[in-house]
Motif scaffolding. Structure first.
Motif, mmCIF file in Angstrom:
data_model
loop_
_atom_site.group_PDB
_atom_site.id
_atom_site.type_symbol
_atom_site.label_atom_id
_atom_site.label_comp_id
_atom_site.label_asym_id
_atom_site.label_seq_id
_atom_site.Cartn_x
_atom_site.Cartn_y
_atom_site.Cartn_z
ATOM 1 N N VAL A 2 -12.491 0.446 3.821
ATOM 2 C CA VAL A 2 -11.874 0.910 2.596
ATOM 3 C C VAL A 2 -10.375 0.969 2.816
ATOM 4 C CG1 VAL A 2 -11.750 2.796 0.946
ATOM 5 C CG2 VAL A 2 -13.935 2.235 2.038
ATOM 6 N N PRO A 3 -9.595 0.253 2.014
ATOM 7 C CA PRO A 3 -8.152 0.177 2.264
ATOM 8 C C PRO A 3 -7.399 1.475 2.013
ATOM 9 C CG PRO A 3 -8.685 -0.908 0.212
ATOM 10 C CD PRO A 3 -9.992 -0.557 0.854
ATOM 11 N N ASP A 27 -2.369 -3.975 4.132
ATOM 12 C CA ASP A 27 -1.202 -4.293 3.323
ATOM 13 C C ASP A 27 -1.648 -4.392 1.874
ATOM 14 O OD1 ASP A 27 1.191 -7.071 3.185
ATOM 15 O OD2 ASP A 27 1.131 -5.119 2.190
ATOM 16 N N THR A 28 -1.321 -3.372 1.103
ATOM 17 C CA THR A 28 -1.872 -3.273 -0.245
ATOM 18 C C THR A 28 -0.864 -3.592 -1.345
ATOM 19 O OG1 THR A 28 -1.447 -0.908 -0.107
ATOM 20 C CG2 THR A 28 -3.688 -1.650 0.355
ATOM 21 N N GLY A 96 -0.908 -1.875 -5.630
ATOM 22 C CA GLY A 96 -0.843 -3.182 -6.267
ATOM 23 C C GLY A 96 0.482 -3.847 -6.022
ATOM 24 N N SER A 97 0.575 -5.108 -6.417
ATOM 25 C CA SER A 97 1.792 -5.896 -6.217
ATOM 26 C C SER A 97 2.383 -6.424 -7.499
ATOM 27 C CB SER A 97 1.488 -7.094 -5.305
ATOM 28 O OG SER A 97 0.997 -6.680 -4.066
ATOM 29 N N ARG A 98 1.662 -6.273 -8.587
ATOM 30 C CA ARG A 98 2.058 -6.955 -9.815
ATOM 31 C C ARG A 98 3.330 -6.389 -10.417
ATOM 32 N NH1 ARG A 98 -1.908 -7.667 -15.051
ATOM 33 N NH2 ARG A 98 -0.458 -8.819 -16.365
ATOM 34 N N PRO A 108 -5.246 -3.390 -7.983
ATOM 35 C CA PRO A 108 -6.553 -3.895 -7.549
ATOM 36 C C PRO A 108 -7.197 -3.102 -6.415
ATOM 37 C CG PRO A 108 -4.792 -5.256 -6.670
ATOM 38 C CD PRO A 108 -4.140 -4.275 -7.593
ATOM 39 N N SER A 109 -6.408 -2.296 -5.705
ATOM 40 C CA SER A 109 -6.947 -1.549 -4.563
ATOM 41 C C SER A 109 -7.000 -0.066 -4.895
ATOM 42 C CB SER A 109 -6.073 -1.758 -3.323
ATOM 43 O OG SER A 109 -6.025 -3.117 -2.960
#
Length: 120
Positions: A2-3, A27-28, A96-98, A108-109
């Motif tokens: 689990v991240p 890396d999330t 997230g990265s967006r 997403p995480s």
């Protein structure tokens, strides 16, 4: 694996404090956030931070009472002071990265959540 793993929830009286932690194991992305789900409501973004800490945003419901931070060991925190009954809910950290956003679709995480109960 689990991240994201939250901890620190519990029961507290109104006016009390709690500090939530979120351990980040992968890396999330560039943006980290705390979301809260209250009974009968969707998950709501309440505190956001960019990975470098240069951008921070709070929902009006927690501004001035909650503080989000990120340490050098990739642990995200949410310091919650002056807790109110309406702060009761499940708290999730998300990554997230967006974009820098309170929209849960941009993350997403997710962790599995930690319960916070504020009652007298």
């Amino acid at each position: 694996q689990v991240p994201l793993v939250e901890s620190g929830g519990g029961s507290v009286q109104p006016g009390g404090s709690l500090r939530l932690s979120c351990e980040i194991s992968v890396d999330t992305g560039n943006y980290l956030a705390w979301f809260r789900r209250t009974p009968g409501d969707e998950r709501r973004g309440i505190a956001l931070i960019s990975s470098g800490g240069s951008h921070i945003h709070y929902d009006t419901s927690v501004k001035g009472r909650f503080s989000i931070s990120l340490d050098s060991h990739d642990t995200l925190y949410l310091q919650m002071n002056s807790l109110k009954v309406e702060d009761t809910g499940m708290y999730y950290c998300a990554a997230g990265s967006r974009r820098f956003s309170i929209d849960s679709d941009d993350y997403p995480s997710w962790g599995r959540g930690t319960q916070v109960t504020v009652s007298s």
